[in-house]
Scaffold this motif. Structure first.
Motif, PDB file in Angstrom:
ATOM      1  N   GLU A   6      36.821 108.432 -19.350  1.00 13.18           N
ATOM      2  CA  GLU A   6      36.093 109.850 -19.414  1.00 13.18           C
ATOM      3  C   GLU A   6      35.829 109.867 -20.666  1.00 13.18           C
ATOM      4  N   THR A   7      37.266 110.141 -21.856  1.00 12.63           N
ATOM      5  CA  THR A   7      36.775 109.851 -22.861  1.00 12.63           C
ATOM      6  C   THR A   7      35.568 109.490 -23.730  1.00 12.63           C
ATOM      7  N   TYR A   8      35.065 107.936 -22.667  1.00 11.13           N
ATOM      8  CA  TYR A   8      33.843 106.873 -23.443  1.00 11.13           C
ATOM      9  C   TYR A   8      32.484 107.833 -22.867  1.00 11.13           C
ATOM     10  N   ALA A   9      32.220 108.631 -22.135  1.00 14.94           N
ATOM     11  CA  ALA A   9      31.351 109.273 -20.624  1.00 14.94           C
ATOM     12  C   ALA A   9      30.625 109.502 -21.792  1.00 14.94           C
ATOM     13  N   GLU A  10      30.530 109.874 -22.351  1.00 17.25           N
ATOM     14  CA  GLU A  10      28.989 110.675 -23.134  1.00 17.25           C
ATOM     15  C   GLU A  10      28.104 109.230 -24.075  1.00 17.25           C
ATOM     16  N   LEU A  11      29.484 108.972 -24.727  1.00 14.78           N
ATOM     17  CA  LEU A  11      28.840 107.820 -25.352  1.00 14.78           C
ATOM     18  C   LEU A  11      27.887 105.817 -24.938  1.00 14.78           C
ATOM     19  N   SER A  12      28.902 106.294 -23.769  1.00 12.54           N
ATOM     20  CA  SER A  12      27.893 105.191 -22.802  1.00 12.54           C
ATOM     21  C   SER A  12      26.381 105.782 -22.677  1.00 12.54           C
ATOM     22  N   THR A  13      26.640 106.822 -22.257  1.00  9.25           N
ATOM     23  CA  THR A  13      25.669 107.282 -21.703  1.00  9.25           C
ATOM     24  C   THR A  13      24.049 107.799 -23.324  1.00  9.25           C
ATOM     25  N   LEU A  14      24.965 107.603 -24.158  1.00  5.99           N
ATOM     26  CA  LEU A  14      24.254 107.279 -25.558  1.00  5.99           C
ATOM     27  C   LEU A  14      23.389 106.163 -25.646  1.00  5.99           C
ATOM     28  N   HIS A  15      24.737 105.396 -25.715  1.00  5.95           N
ATOM     29  CA  HIS A  15      24.687 103.830 -26.174  1.00  5.95           C
ATOM     30  C   HIS A  15      23.583 103.503 -24.809  1.00  5.95           C
ATOM     31  N   SER A  16      22.689 103.963 -23.314  1.00  2.00           N
ATOM     32  CA  SER A  16      22.350 103.770 -22.740  1.00  2.00           C
ATOM     33  C   SER A  16      20.884 104.583 -22.297  1.00  2.00           C
ATOM     34  N   GLU A  17      21.169 105.442 -22.434  1.00  2.00           N
ATOM     35  CA  GLU A  17      19.684 106.038 -22.828  1.00  2.00           C
ATOM     36  C   GLU A  17      19.108 106.407 -24.007  1.00  2.00           C
ATOM     37  N   LYS A  18      19.788 106.577 -25.071  1.00  3.57           N
ATOM     38  CA  LYS A  18      19.208 106.798 -26.448  1.00  3.57           C
ATOM     39  C   LYS A  18      18.363 106.006 -27.571  1.00  3.57           C
ATOM     40  N   LEU A  19      20.209 104.647 -27.038  1.00  2.00           N
ATOM     41  CA  LEU A  19      20.369 103.237 -28.519  1.00  2.00           C
ATOM     42  C   LEU A  19      19.633 102.096 -27.629  1.00  2.00           C
ATOM     43  N   HIS A  20      19.420 102.203 -26.043  1.00  3.04           N
ATOM     44  CA  HIS A  20      19.371 101.097 -25.551  1.00  3.04           C
ATOM     45  C   HIS A  20      19.332  99.730 -25.875  1.00  3.04           C
ATOM     46  N   VAL A  21      21.419  99.551 -26.043  1.00  2.00           N
ATOM     47  CA  VAL A  21      21.350  98.816 -26.256  1.00  2.00           C
ATOM     48  C   VAL A  21      22.186  97.876 -25.286  1.00  2.00           C
ATOM     49  N   ASP A  22      21.745  96.339 -25.590  1.00  3.45           N
ATOM     50  CA  ASP A  22      22.367  96.140 -24.697  1.00  3.45           C
ATOM     51  C   ASP A  22      24.107  95.600 -24.248  1.00  3.45           C
TER      52      ASP A  22
END
Lengths: 141, 147
Positions: free
Chosen positions: B84-100
């Motif tokens: 839960e703590t990382y839900a937002e960070l996960s979305t950031l890395h996926s949708e904005k930063l596009h990190v594999d």
């Protein structure tokens, strides 16, 4: 791809470790068993508790083979030929585990060498161990 | 749900409280960019990454390394709800930063090595096992929102 400097660095590191081969090797194995319990399944016939005779002996064997391979990296396929056969036809260890062991070997080196295990040394060592593992798995199929 | 024993919680807290985030953060990130050069693809706007020396003296990289450690600190402070703590960070890395997401493991490996170099024999096999479990949970949580 390993540069000439990297190859020399690798030889230098492994030769320095020769007197503590059993310690480094058994430490790497112990770390692998603690972090990746599935790897223990290949050692059910041995006593792999810390500092056991089996663990020290096995650790030493592995480090000696790596040191031998490091002496002439361009000849890895020749140097490792007997070990290739052993791993392919007798041990049949899933090659994914080579990656896990390599990681734990790098951690053991970091613990042992501290700041001397620089990012440059780490990169060279990681490349070498990857090449070593790839050659080891060559006869699998 | 991830279950942590008292011992594991104690080990993780002990490791992180022994770390200077301003020191180990930059070191871990630099090591990642040097050992796995393809990870530099995500740092195009950070300035000179031409060689190991340039990477180590790059102030943008150093600042980012510190940021990452503080990000990890959030997981340490919320061990029972890392996903839960990382839900937002996960979305950031996926949708904005596009990190594999495979890269998270690479950085995790480099952090493990930096901690090992710092703690030496204190980073026992048991300690490493617990730390790797923690990192696996972190990596999994960071990859959760990818689709």
């Amino acid at each position: 791809m390993l540069s000439k400097k990297e190859k020399e660095l690798i030889i230098e590191i492994w030769e320095k470790l020769t007197p503590v081969a059993a310690d480094i090797g058994s430490d790497a194995l112990l770390r692998m068993f603690a972090s990746y319990p599935g790897t223990k399944t290949y050692f059910s016939h041995l006593d792999i508790s810390a500092r056991s005779r089996h663990l020290l002996f096995h650790g030493k064997k592995i480090v000696q083979a790596i040191t031998e391979g490091a002496k002439d990296i361009s000849q890895l396929t020749v140097t490792l030929a007997p070990l290739q056969t052993l791993h392919a036809y007798q041990l049949r260890i899933d090659p994914t585990n080579f990656k896990l062991f390599s990681h734990c070997m790098l951690v053991a080196l970091a613990c042992h060498m501290g700041d001397d295990f620089t990012a440059v040394a780490h990169a060279a060592m990681d490349k070498f161990l990857s090449a070593f593992a790839a050659v080891l798995a060559e006869k699998y199929r | 749900m991830v279950v942590w024993t008292e011992s594991e919680l104690s080990i993780i807290n002990s490791i992180f409280s022994s770390l200077d985030y301003e020191d180990i953060g930059p070191k871990a990130l630099c090591r990642c960019l040097i050992v796995y050069p393809w990870t530099q693809r995500y740092f195009g706007g950070f300035g000179n990454l031409y060689n190991a020396a340039a990477i180590k003296s790059n102030p943008n990289i150093a600042a980012h390394g510190i940021k990452i450690l503080h990000g990890l600190d959030r997981a340490v402070k919320n061990m029972d709800s890392i996903k839960e703590t990382y839900a937002e960070l996960s979305t950031l890395h996926s949708e904005k930063l596009h990190v594999d997401p495979d890269n998270f493991t690479l950085l995790g490996n480099c952090l493990t090595i930096e901690i090992a170099a710092k703690l030496g024999d204190g980073f026992t096999a048991e300690t490493q096992g617990t730390f790797q479990k923690f990192m696996a949970v972190v990596v999994n949580a960071l990859g959760k929102q990818y689709h």
